[in-house]
Design a protein around this motif. Structure first.
Motif, mmCIF file in Angstrom:
data_model
loop_
_atom_site.group_PDB
_atom_site.id
_atom_site.type_symbol
_atom_site.label_atom_id
_atom_site.label_comp_id
_atom_site.label_asym_id
_atom_site.label_seq_id
_atom_site.Cartn_x
_atom_site.Cartn_y
_atom_site.Cartn_z
ATOM 1 N N LEU A 470 3.628 0.379 1.552
ATOM 2 C CA LEU A 470 4.541 -0.773 1.695
ATOM 3 C C LEU A 470 5.271 -0.729 3.032
ATOM 4 C CD1 LEU A 470 5.990 -0.876 -1.928
ATOM 5 C CD2 LEU A 470 4.662 -2.689 -0.832
ATOM 6 N N LEU A 471 5.652 0.476 3.468
ATOM 7 C CA LEU A 471 6.324 0.632 4.751
ATOM 8 C C LEU A 471 5.449 0.103 5.891
ATOM 9 C CD1 LEU A 471 9.101 1.953 5.341
ATOM 10 C CD2 LEU A 471 7.874 4.018 5.975
ATOM 11 N N LEU A 472 4.164 0.438 5.847
ATOM 12 C CA LEU A 472 3.216 -0.054 6.853
ATOM 13 C C LEU A 472 3.098 -1.577 6.814
ATOM 14 C CD1 LEU A 472 0.230 2.479 6.678
ATOM 15 C CD2 LEU A 472 1.551 1.891 8.719
ATOM 16 N N ALA A 473 2.920 -2.118 5.615
ATOM 17 C CA ALA A 473 2.696 -3.560 5.466
ATOM 18 C C ALA A 473 3.917 -4.359 5.905
ATOM 19 C CB ALA A 473 2.349 -3.880 4.014
ATOM 20 N N ILE A 474 5.094 -3.919 5.494
ATOM 21 C CA ILE A 474 6.325 -4.647 5.835
ATOM 22 C C ILE A 474 6.589 -4.559 7.337
ATOM 23 C CG2 ILE A 474 8.823 -4.752 5.465
ATOM 24 C CD1 ILE A 474 8.117 -3.423 2.659
ATOM 25 N N GLY A 475 6.365 -3.365 7.906
ATOM 26 C CA GLY A 475 6.552 -3.212 9.347
ATOM 27 C C GLY A 475 5.634 -4.122 10.144
ATOM 28 N N ALA A 476 4.369 -4.209 9.738
ATOM 29 C CA ALA A 476 3.417 -5.076 10.435
ATOM 30 C C ALA A 476 3.833 -6.540 10.334
ATOM 31 C CB ALA A 476 2.017 -4.877 9.863
ATOM 32 N N ALA A 477 4.285 -6.941 9.151
ATOM 33 C CA ALA A 477 4.743 -8.323 8.980
ATOM 34 C C ALA A 477 5.970 -8.599 9.842
ATOM 35 C CB ALA A 477 5.073 -8.583 7.506
ATOM 36 N N GLY A 478 6.888 -7.618 9.928
ATOM 37 C CA GLY A 478 8.079 -7.784 10.756
ATOM 38 C C GLY A 478 7.730 -7.920 12.231
ATOM 39 N N ALA A 479 6.774 -7.110 12.705
ATOM 40 C CA ALA A 479 6.356 -7.197 14.107
ATOM 41 C C ALA A 479 5.726 -8.553 14.410
ATOM 42 C CB ALA A 479 5.374 -6.068 14.430
ATOM 43 N N PHE A 480 4.938 -9.071 13.471
ATOM 44 C CA PHE A 480 4.309 -10.381 13.675
ATOM 45 C C PHE A 480 5.362 -11.483 13.777
ATOM 46 C CE2 PHE A 480 2.766 -14.339 11.711
ATOM 47 C CZ PHE A 480 1.805 -14.691 12.654
ATOM 48 N N VAL A 481 6.340 -11.472 12.852
ATOM 49 C CA VAL A 481 7.391 -12.497 12.872
ATOM 50 C C VAL A 481 8.231 -12.367 14.139
ATOM 51 C CG1 VAL A 481 9.462 -13.352 11.707
ATOM 52 C CG2 VAL A 481 7.450 -12.716 10.366
ATOM 53 N N ALA A 482 8.550 -11.118 14.540
ATOM 54 C CA ALA A 482 9.351 -10.912 15.756
ATOM 55 C C ALA A 482 8.638 -11.465 16.979
ATOM 56 C CB ALA A 482 9.645 -9.426 15.939
#
Length: 604
Positions: A470-482
């Motif tokens: 989950l840490l990986l998935a959420i981080g990747a989603a955050g980087a995309f939105v940023a």
């Protein structure tokens, strides 16, 4: 060299770390004198510090649930205060807040007052009692206090939205720093920043995050203070800049009057997210806006799960109280300095008597400056000769507020080693907060959603594996939105605070202090408060419908709509439905008693 328990040796360990970091700074200064390029020094600074944090994360790896979620509940108060301060000193505090004061004047001090004042609420209303409760996460408290999976699920939803909004701002900050230090596109920089964040938190959870955050605080506070003291003494204002920058403010007022501010609306550059120097007091706002922003930031501070989680890691209730006091001291050091930094930096740009002043110089000369070229290359600075006279006017220079702190050493003509130091400090600030936020989301989803609701029989290894995925998935989603640049760093952070206080503030506070609060009331408070605030944001935010705000409550303050709705819904529904059972009411009484065992055991 170091004997005995790691916890007992913390002062020695971090003393050695601080000495090593200062030695590295001196080494970089020597390399600069020997002719090593500025870009190389910037890369070395960012790479060295990120590698150190990743190393601490690796050494702190664990497969124990208690260590992963709450660092084994053995973090001493002073070091927890440093870790909390680093968790708190986000990209908004380090990178963006001084920029807000730079462009918006005293109105932006509402962020400082609100964020600092929020710790008074944390200390008096929440931290000691949540520590006595013995939970791992904020939804853990909500779910156990009110009972039922639905209350826990609602808390997870609010936590995830607020924390995800916040973490995109931090990844935005890491992308800004990486793009400048490494001379790479911002859209690539956010992924570089994410990699560093994940290396710090993925293997060791809260234990790894805690010890890296202490290390990150040491870097960020040194990096923030050094340029301000340097500029104050270089400009002749005195040894202690926090007390002497009033004269610099007066000088800026004289220069702004001399430059005759105004007339920006026709300049296309302002529409590209950059701000002109002449918007100095446009966003200051009136007292109503100031007070409402302070209230939202205070209540948001006391509702943000990644901050409240820090107080779950202390050995006792007393240590939790002491941690809040230490947190305030360490935070104060930066916040007390931010207005001085904004003031001295602005004076460096405006004052024609200083070698660094650029207003009134030819456009060609200003464009030839190294710092202008490098920030312009990545889209953060822009110069537009609107009247075609070849001279730079005050309202023809545009700069993103998010880079004011990062660009300060270059603007002030300080040695490039200071720029590298500030970049490392900004990276530390953004990474430390992103670590905590990603962990808060992943822990809530893995512990409260997966383990408590979906698979209560899951083994420890499986639970921690789920948390890391989950840490990986959420981080990747955050980087995309940023990478989409939907709003500024400061704007995204304000939204996160508003989301948190709209949905969580009153369910947490009343859950501790009002025995009559029950499950239906908590559900109504979280649901209606969160929805009311979110709908208002959608209605007034420029990124969405952009309608006129009610009573001056703009998109930065939508918690002022969500919180009253949450309170009224929670109180009314609680009084209209059956009171909690005797066992729950006795539990609420027990968590307000400082001594004794925690309400929940370590295996919950």
């Amino acid at each position: 060299m170091i004997k005995g328990n790691f916890i007992d040796n913390l002062p020695k360990v971090y003393g050695m770390y601080t000495g090593g970091f200062l030695a590295f700074v001196l080494l970089m200064a020597m390399l600069e004198q020997l002719g090593v390029g500025a870009d190389t020094i910037g890369i070395l600074f960012v790479a060295f510090t990120v590698v150190i944090y990743a190393g601490i994360g690796w050494l702190s790896r664990t497969m124990q649930v208690d260590a992963y979620y709450v660092a084994g509940r053995q973090v001493p108060a002073v070091f927890n205060g440093m870790a909390t301060a680093a968790d708190w000193m986000s990209g908004a505090s380090f990178v963006a807040m001084a920029g807000g004061i730079y462009f918006g004047g005293h109105g932006y001090l509402a962020f400082v007052v609100g964020w600092t004042g929020g710790y008074v609420l944390v200390a008096s209303l929440m931290a000691p009692y949540l520590r006595k409760f013995g939970c791992y996460t904020v939804p853990d408290f909500i779910g156990t206090r009110y009972g039922g999976n639905l209350a826990r699920f609602f808390a997870v939803v609010v936590l995830t939205v607020a924390s995800f909004t916040y973490v995109t701002a931090q990844i935005n900050a890491t992308g800004t720093i990486a793009s400048r230090a490494l001379q790479i596109p911002f859209e690539v920089g956010v992924w570089f920043g994410l990699l560093g964040i994940l290396l710090c938190s993925m293997l060791g959870g809260m234990r790894a995050v805690t010890w890296t955050q202490v290390a990150q605080y040491i870097v960020l506070i040194i990096a923030y203070l050094v340029p301000v003291f340097w500029m104050s003494n270089k400009q002749g204002f005195g040894l202690v800049p926090q007390f002497v920058y009033g004269d610099a403010v007066a000088r800026i007022g004289e220069l702004e009057a001399m430059y005759n501010l105004g007339g920006l609306e026709a300049v296309e550059g302002a529409k590209k997210g950059l701000k002109a120097l002449s918007t100095a007091h446009a966003a200051a706002g009136d007292s109503w806006k100031f007070v409402t922003l302070v209230l939202c930031m205070m209540a948001g501070t006391a509702s943000l799960p990644h901050i409240l989680m820090r107080y779950f890691t202390t050995p006792s209730v007393k240590a939790a109280r002491q941690s809040v006091a230490w947190s305030l001291l360490f935070i104060f050091l930066l916040y007390f300095t931010a207005p001085a930094l904004a003031t001295f930096t602005k004076l460096q740009v405006l004052d024609p008597n200083l070698a660094t002043g650029i207003i009134g110089k030819t456009i060609a000369d200003v464009n030839a400056l190294d710092w202008v070229q490098k920030w312009a290359n990545i889209g953060f600075v822009q110069i537009i000769d609107a009247n075609g006279d070849g001279l730079l006017q005050l309202n023809e220079f545009f700069m993103r507020g998010d880079i004011v702190v990062l660009a300060t050493p270059e603007i002030a003509g300080l040695p490039y080693v200071i720029s590298g130091l500030v970049a490392a400090g900004g990276m530390a600030a953004a990474m430390s907060t992103a670590d905590g936020l990603l962990l808060a989301i992943a822990n809530a989803l893995s512990h409260d959603l997966y383990y408590k609701i979906i698979d209560p029989k899951a083994e420890t290894k499986k639970r921690l594996l789920v948390a890391r995925i989950l840490l990986l998935a959420i981080g990747a989603a955050g980087a995309f939105v940023a990478s989409l640049k939907l709003t500024s760093i400061l704007g995204a952070v304000a939204w996160a605070f508003d989301f948190a206080c709209s949905g969580l503030f009153f369910p947490i506070v009343l859950g501790i202090w009002w025995k009559r609060a029950n499950r239906p009331g908590a559900l109504a408070g979280m649901l209606f408060g969160f929805i009311a605030g979110s709908l208002y944001l959608y209605n007034v935010a420029p990124a969405f419908l952009g309608n006129d705000p009610w009573f001056g409550i703009d998109h930065l303050r939508f918690g002022i709509i969500g919180m009253p709705v949450s309170l009224i819904a929670m109180v009314v529904v609680s009084l209209m439905t059956a009171e909690p059972d005797a066992e729950t009411q006795a539990m609420v009484d027990e968590i307000r008693v400082p001594s004794g065992k925690t309400v929940l055991d370590s295996t919950h």
